[in-house]
Structures are given as C-alpha cells and as structure tokens.
Write a protein that holds these residues in place. Sequence first.
Motif, short mmCIF file in Angstrom:
data_model
loop_
_atom_site.label_atom_id
_atom_site.label_comp_id
_atom_site.label_asym_id
_atom_site.label_seq_id
_atom_site.Cartn_x
_atom_site.Cartn_y
_atom_site.Cartn_z
N MET A 162 31.66 1.73 22.10
CA MET A 162 31.08 1.21 20.86
C MET A 162 30.07 0.11 21.17
O MET A 162 29.01 0.02 20.53
CB MET A 162 32.17 0.71 19.93
CG MET A 162 33.04 1.81 19.34
SD MET A 162 34.38 1.18 18.28
CE MET A 162 33.44 0.67 16.83
N ARG A 163 30.38 -0.72 22.14
CA ARG A 163 29.43 -1.79 22.51
C ARG A 163 28.16 -1.20 23.13
O ARG A 163 27.06 -1.67 22.86
CB ARG A 163 30.10 -2.75 23.48
CG ARG A 163 31.22 -3.59 22.84
CD ARG A 163 31.73 -4.67 23.79
NE ARG A 163 32.84 -5.40 23.20
CZ ARG A 163 34.12 -5.14 23.46
NH1 ARG A 163 34.45 -4.19 24.32
NH2 ARG A 163 35.08 -5.83 22.87
N ILE A 164 28.32 -0.18 23.95
CA ILE A 164 27.15 0.46 24.56
C ILE A 164 26.24 1.05 23.49
O ILE A 164 25.01 0.97 23.58
CB ILE A 164 27.59 1.54 25.57
CG1 ILE A 164 28.23 0.88 26.80
CG2 ILE A 164 26.40 2.40 26.01
CD1 ILE A 164 28.89 1.86 27.75
N LEU A 165 26.84 1.62 22.44
CA LEU A 165 26.06 2.20 21.34
C LEU A 165 25.65 1.15 20.29
O LEU A 165 25.09 1.50 19.26
CB LEU A 165 26.84 3.33 20.66
CG LEU A 165 27.04 4.60 21.47
CD1 LEU A 165 27.67 5.69 20.62
CD2 LEU A 165 25.74 5.10 22.08
N ARG A 166 25.94 -0.11 20.58
CA ARG A 166 25.54 -1.22 19.72
C ARG A 166 26.14 -1.11 18.31
O ARG A 166 25.52 -1.48 17.31
CB ARG A 166 24.02 -1.32 19.63
CG ARG A 166 23.31 -1.43 20.98
CD ARG A 166 23.55 -2.77 21.65
NE ARG A 166 22.89 -3.84 20.92
CZ ARG A 166 21.62 -4.20 21.10
NH1 ARG A 166 20.88 -3.55 21.99
NH2 ARG A 166 21.10 -5.19 20.42
#
Length: 284
Positions: free
Chosen positions: A54-58
Amino acid sequence: MINFNGKLLSQLDSKLRVDNRGYKYGDALFETLKVINGKIFFWEDHYFRLMSSMRILRMDIPMNFTMEFLEVEILKTIEANSLSEASARVRLNVDRGEGGKYLPSNESKVQFNISVEPHDNPFYTIDVNANYTVDLYKDYFVAPGLLSGLKSNNKAIQVIGSIYAKENDFDNCLVLNTNKSVIEALNGNLFLVKDGKIKTPPLEEGCLKGVMRKQILELLAKDVNVVVEEASISPFELQKADELFITNVIKGIVPITKYRKKEYGSTFAQSLVTKLNAKLRLLS
C-alpha cells in the motif's frame, strides 16, 4: 456473506460500483489467506506485505487498518459463513475507492472487502503419485523490479498464461522476465534443487514477494546441510535440475514432475513439507 468495510452483506447485495478504481485501473491489492479453525496462517507476514505494498502504491492507509482490526474482520467473515471450525480460503482486497482518472481524486478513500470459500486440506500434503507438467510461457514477459512483485489486481499475464496452460494440457507455466530469466510460476514462487543446493529467483527479478516463499527460506536457513542461493535461473538450468517445486500459501509446496522431456522427483519437497507442517502445528 461478504465483508465490505466491516459490514456483512450477501453476495447479491455486495455490488461493485462501475467507477471503482480497482475495477477501472487495477488500483487495488489483495492477499490470499489460508484459515484453519479460526487461525490465519502467517497472518503477520500477510499484513506487513499488504502495508508495504500500500505504501509503494502511495495509498493513504486508514488509521484503523491495524493488524488486530483486519484480523477481527476476517474472522467475523469466516464466522458469518459458518467456517470457524473448518478450512477456508480468504481473499482480502484493498482498493482506493472511487474518483479521478489515473490520478486519484481528493475524494478517493481506501476501502476493503473480504470474501471466503471452503477449502479442503487443513495441512499441506504432497501426492507422490500426481503428475504435474509445466511449460515456459513465452508470449509475454514481466519487467524486473519490485513493482512487479506486488500482489495487485493487475494479473493479465497470469490470466492468459493460465488459458495457454489449459489449452495445451499443462498444469502450470513458468514465467520469464524481460531478461529471459525464469522468475516464478503462474500461481507461486519457484525453487530449483540441484546437487543439494537450493535456488530461487531474487525479488529484484520481478517475482512475487510470496509469503510461502519467505516461510520456505526461513526453514531452509535452519538446515546447516543445505546451501540456499537467491539468484537468476536460466531456462537451460531447468532440465539439469534434480527437483523443481512451486510454493504458495494455499497449496504449500507443489512438486513439478515434468518439464518438456525431463522428469523430476520430489524427495526434497516431501521432506520440506513435513517441516512446514511441524512448524504450523507449533503455531496452531
């Protein structure tokens, strides 16, 4: 029953809006979980993989998306489907809601849904008499990099690769990246056994950051008699291997018995699944 943002709904009532970003753009992630008698296998690993993705996909992670909160929602859905004392396969899906084009709008908010279905085997087994034949899937390739390893809703290669496998009477296919290295199977990570050495592609090659892959690597690290290497696998190495096997959370370990003219054993895979089940019994 489906769990949509904490609300239990029948499948008929759980309608997806046409402007949902997961539907329109694949702007979504999912985790496939194995739950036995109300116990989520490897839940911590699944949760932290989901948060990292989720963090990678912002994605803006909601404050209530704690490991405890999502676990309660999963088990609530299991209970609503009368599977608390049985084996179940669970899909936890997270998307960015509705709004915007490629760029999400300010109104886009992360939401989740959980669906469950019965599953047969509580523990992992290997049928030593089963045949499992694979081929290389060479119509399309995966780009190396960590973005390819996310468990996102964009699974075009897996879909058309599965169709190719069915049309050609294969049980599975092995996927190549753009460097023509073998990185994984359509539905799991790949391990190669040769002369007592174990090899699996590194995440940078573009393979899935598999939860079962992590478990297998941890088990192998405890065996002083085994040499493990995370390195590229060329197609030429496949026919020289002693064993090939695929790993995922639902099936555990699936030995490949044939690739082209080469046939493989499963002695190492069988010993490994015994260790895996022993670990699960300690966690249960």
